[in-house]
Design a protein around this motif. Structure first.
Motif, short mmCIF file in Angstrom:
data_model
loop_
_atom_site.label_atom_id
_atom_site.label_comp_id
_atom_site.label_asym_id
_atom_site.label_seq_id
_atom_site.Cartn_x
_atom_site.Cartn_y
_atom_site.Cartn_z
N LEU A 28 -45.88 53.21 71.50
CA LEU A 28 -46.73 54.34 71.15
C LEU A 28 -47.30 55.00 72.40
O LEU A 28 -47.54 54.33 73.41
CB LEU A 28 -47.91 53.86 70.29
N ASP A 29 -47.56 56.30 72.31
CA ASP A 29 -48.33 56.96 73.34
C ASP A 29 -49.74 56.40 73.30
O ASP A 29 -50.20 55.91 72.27
CB ASP A 29 -48.38 58.47 73.10
N MET A 30 -50.43 56.49 74.43
CA MET A 30 -51.82 56.02 74.47
C MET A 30 -52.64 56.82 73.47
O MET A 30 -52.37 58.01 73.26
CB MET A 30 -52.38 56.19 75.90
N ARG A 31 -53.59 56.18 72.85
CA ARG A 31 -54.45 56.82 71.85
C ARG A 31 -55.83 56.19 71.94
O ARG A 31 -56.00 55.15 72.58
CB ARG A 31 -53.86 56.66 70.46
N PRO A 32 -56.82 56.80 71.28
CA PRO A 32 -58.16 56.20 71.30
C PRO A 32 -58.14 54.79 70.70
O PRO A 32 -57.45 54.53 69.72
CB PRO A 32 -58.99 57.14 70.44
N ILE A 33 -58.91 53.91 71.31
CA ILE A 33 -58.99 52.51 70.89
C ILE A 33 -60.43 52.23 70.49
O ILE A 33 -61.36 52.51 71.25
CB ILE A 33 -58.56 51.57 72.04
N SER A 34 -60.62 51.69 69.28
CA SER A 34 -61.96 51.35 68.80
C SER A 34 -62.40 50.04 69.44
O SER A 34 -61.74 49.01 69.30
CB SER A 34 -61.94 51.18 67.27
N ARG A 35 -63.51 50.10 70.15
CA ARG A 35 -64.03 48.92 70.85
C ARG A 35 -64.52 47.87 69.87
O ARG A 35 -64.94 48.19 68.76
CB ARG A 35 -65.19 49.33 71.76
N LEU A 36 -64.50 46.62 70.30
CA LEU A 36 -65.03 45.50 69.52
C LEU A 36 -66.17 44.87 70.29
O LEU A 36 -66.01 44.52 71.47
CB LEU A 36 -63.94 44.45 69.28
N PRO A 37 -67.33 44.71 69.65
CA PRO A 37 -68.46 44.09 70.37
C PRO A 37 -68.17 42.65 70.76
O PRO A 37 -67.53 41.92 70.00
CB PRO A 37 -69.61 44.14 69.35
N HIS A 38 -68.60 42.28 71.95
CA HIS A 38 -68.51 40.91 72.46
C HIS A 38 -67.07 40.41 72.60
O HIS A 38 -66.83 39.20 72.61
CB HIS A 38 -69.32 39.94 71.59
N ALA A 39 -66.11 41.31 72.70
CA ALA A 39 -64.71 40.92 72.88
C ALA A 39 -64.49 40.48 74.32
O ALA A 39 -65.19 40.92 75.23
CB ALA A 39 -63.79 42.09 72.54
N PRO A 40 -63.49 39.63 74.57
CA PRO A 40 -63.17 39.28 75.95
C PRO A 40 -62.77 40.53 76.74
O PRO A 40 -62.32 41.51 76.15
CB PRO A 40 -61.99 38.31 75.83
N ASN A 41 -62.91 40.47 78.06
CA ASN A 41 -62.69 41.67 78.88
C ASN A 41 -61.27 42.22 78.78
O ASN A 41 -61.06 43.41 78.97
CB ASN A 41 -63.08 41.43 80.33
N ALA A 73 -48.05 58.62 81.33
CA ALA A 73 -47.00 57.60 81.19
C ALA A 73 -47.50 56.33 80.50
O ALA A 73 -46.68 55.50 80.10
CB ALA A 73 -46.44 57.24 82.57
N THR A 74 -48.81 56.15 80.36
CA THR A 74 -49.36 54.93 79.76
C THR A 74 -48.87 54.79 78.32
O THR A 74 -48.85 55.75 77.56
CB THR A 74 -50.90 54.95 79.79
N ARG A 75 -48.47 53.56 77.96
CA ARG A 75 -47.95 53.30 76.62
C ARG A 75 -48.61 52.06 76.03
O ARG A 75 -49.04 51.16 76.75
CB ARG A 75 -46.43 53.08 76.63
N ILE A 76 -48.65 52.02 74.70
CA ILE A 76 -49.06 50.84 73.95
C ILE A 76 -47.79 50.28 73.32
O ILE A 76 -47.08 50.99 72.61
CB ILE A 76 -50.09 51.16 72.86
N ILE A 77 -47.50 49.02 73.60
CA ILE A 77 -46.30 48.37 73.07
C ILE A 77 -46.77 47.42 71.97
O ILE A 77 -47.52 46.48 72.23
CB ILE A 77 -45.55 47.59 74.16
N ILE A 78 -46.37 47.69 70.74
CA ILE A 78 -46.73 46.83 69.61
C ILE A 78 -45.69 45.70 69.53
O ILE A 78 -44.49 45.96 69.45
CB ILE A 78 -46.78 47.61 68.28
N LEU A 79 -46.20 44.47 69.59
CA LEU A 79 -45.33 43.29 69.69
C LEU A 79 -45.64 42.28 68.60
O LEU A 79 -46.75 42.23 68.08
CB LEU A 79 -45.57 42.59 71.03
N ASP A 80 -44.66 41.44 68.31
CA ASP A 80 -44.85 40.23 67.53
C ASP A 80 -45.02 39.11 68.54
O ASP A 80 -44.06 38.75 69.24
CB ASP A 80 -43.64 39.95 66.64
N VAL A 81 -46.24 38.58 68.66
CA VAL A 81 -46.54 37.55 69.64
C VAL A 81 -46.63 36.19 68.95
O VAL A 81 -47.39 36.05 67.99
CB VAL A 81 -47.86 37.87 70.38
N PRO A 82 -45.87 35.19 69.42
CA PRO A 82 -45.97 33.85 68.83
C PRO A 82 -47.32 33.23 69.16
O PRO A 82 -47.67 33.07 70.32
CB PRO A 82 -44.83 33.07 69.48
N MET A 83 -48.07 32.91 68.11
CA MET A 83 -49.38 32.27 68.27
C MET A 83 -49.57 31.26 67.14
O MET A 83 -49.55 31.65 65.97
CB MET A 83 -50.51 33.30 68.24
N LYS A 84 -49.74 29.99 67.49
CA LYS A 84 -50.03 28.94 66.51
C LYS A 84 -49.06 28.96 65.33
O LYS A 84 -49.46 29.18 64.20
CB LYS A 84 -51.46 29.07 66.01
#
Length: 162
Positions: A28-41, A73-84
């Motif tokens: 995806l092209d870069m787009r506005p991102i909704s911040r999350l309180p107290h999220a890791p940096n 040129a900034t992009r957001i890459i949506i991925l399937d990440v193996p977690m647990k």
């Protein structure tokens, strides 16, 4: 015949990284991102993609690199990440995306041991594309020790061209 695999190559701080195309949902092209309180940096926040929420990770921060402002040129890459034991939908912000390319699996070299502590836990190995080195991400290791909100489940550098 040499076994090759396809990797999405991306630019980050002037270096080339690769992610197995099997893990890539979309770019995806870069787009506005909704911040999350107290999220890791490294966690920029969440975005909505066709009704599903995805946590967005700043790869630069995650790898200990300085943050930079987004460019064309900034992009957001949506991925399937193996977690647990399952795949989690996560977005990674990259300086740019280059191409999908074939890399010879037998030519992927292990991460060099240089006798000192080097943050390379996130890398599965180093491949080659022509004369360039491509650091192959190990997504499970990259995200292993970090808690991020669950996304939808399933079972800016001058060297970047827009």
């Amino acid at each position: 015949m040499a076994a090759t695999s396809q990797y999405l190559t991306l630019g980050l701080a002037g270096e080339t990284f690769g992610i197995s195309i099997r893990n890539v949902r979309e770019i995806l092209d870069m787009r506005p991102i909704s911040r999350l309180p107290h999220a890791p940096n490294f966690l920029l926040g969440m975005i909505d993609v066709r009704g599903a929420g995805y946590p967005i990770v700043d790869l630069r921060t995650k790898l200990g690199l300085p943050s930079v402002a987004a460019t064309e040129a900034t992009r957001i890459i949506i991925l399937d990440v193996p977690m647990k034991d399952r795949l989690v939908g996560v977005g990674f912000v990259a300086d740019c995306v280059f191409e999908v390319t074939d890399i010879d699996e037998q030519a992927i070299e292990p991460i060099p041991e240089v006798g000192g502590k080097w943050q390379s836990d996130y890398a599965a190995g180093i491949g080659r594309k022509g004369e360039k080195f491509v650091v192959i991400f190990d997504l499970a290791k990259l995200m292993a020790n970090d808690e991020i909100p669950e996304g939808r489940n399933t079972a800016a550098d001058s060297s970047c061209a827009a």
